[in-house]
Design an enzyme around this catalytic site. Sequence first.
Site, PDB file in Angstrom:
ATOM      1  N   SER A   1       0.853  -1.187   0.000  1.00 45.69           N
ATOM      2  CA  SER A   1       0.000   0.000   0.000  1.00 45.69           C
ATOM      3  C   SER A   1       0.892   1.241   0.000  1.00 45.69           C
ATOM      4  CB  SER A   1      -0.936  -0.042   1.213  1.00 45.69           C
ATOM      5  OG  SER A   1      -1.796   1.070   1.227  1.00 45.69           O
TER       6      SER A   1
ATOM      7  N   TYR B   1      -4.078   7.134  -7.444  1.00 43.38           N
ATOM      8  CA  TYR B   1      -3.094   6.363  -6.689  1.00 43.38           C
ATOM      9  C   TYR B   1      -3.561   6.158  -5.252  1.00 43.38           C
ATOM     10  CZ  TYR B   1       1.520   5.091  -4.824  1.00 43.38           C
ATOM     11  OH  TYR B   1       2.568   4.446  -4.213  1.00 43.38           O
TER      12      TYR B   1
ATOM     13  N   LYS C   1      -4.765   2.742  -3.224  1.00 44.07           N
ATOM     14  CA  LYS C   1      -4.085   2.276  -2.020  1.00 44.07           C
ATOM     15  C   LYS C   1      -5.058   2.131  -0.852  1.00 44.07           C
ATOM     16  CE  LYS C   1      -0.003   1.931  -3.904  1.00 44.07           C
ATOM     17  NZ  LYS C   1       0.613   0.605  -4.128  1.00 44.07           N
TER      18      LYS C   1
END
EC number: 1.1.-.-
Length: 261
Positions: A150, A164, A168
């Site tokens: 992550s 992004y 995550k």
Amino acid sequence: MTGNEQKFSLQGKVAIVTGAGSGIGRETALCLANAGANVVVAEANETTGKETAAKVSAQTGSRGLFILTDVSRSESVQAMVIATIEAFGRLDIAVNNAALHPDASPIAELHEDHWQKIIGVNLVGVAFCLKWELQQMIQQGGGGSIINISSATINRPQEKMSAYIAAKHGITGLTQTAAVENGRHGIRVNALAPGGVATDLTMATMQELGLTEENEAARSSLFKRFAKPEEIAQSVLWLASDAASYVTGATIAVDSGLSLI
């Protein structure tokens, strides 16, 4: 071998590392191999993937095997897992690390195609990997450790990284759900959330965002430096090993205190 050394040993085990062509992935492949595991380098870049596999075979006592893999395509991941079993007979450890760098645009101006591409690799790709890895581990009788990579940005979001960061965050949900579903099979599923790491991906991202390593390290680390990729790999090794036998469903910060700043 002492008791502690034995807990960290991966002798006789088989590991998959996605996105192992460089950075955290490459160092993780080498770290797991040095602990005794044979390692499948699952990478979309044939040149860098073959380089990592060659390093594993040449620099450790383990075997490295490159398999061309696009984690955003379920059939590619399935084929990679099948090839792993054909080569080594089993799967004990999987590190789902493959990722694309942020889109570098604010949400109000996001590039839709690129946004979907990032989600396709960074989130959907992890889901596909989990699907086929878990099926194999269950089929062979259970047991095993899966580590998803992550990011510290789930706790400290930044501008121009929406796809992004969303991906995550999604990894946290996938990790927790997979842990709940598969504890009965003796399979542990965890995630690591690294802070700034000195990789080519990080440098490219900072360049796109107009940031410098010196300023970002001073701002985002109690040690005032970025992590070395091998420092993240050591945390992966712990989660992969029997030393972390009672850890599952966790997302662990490896961020030099970024979440405290």
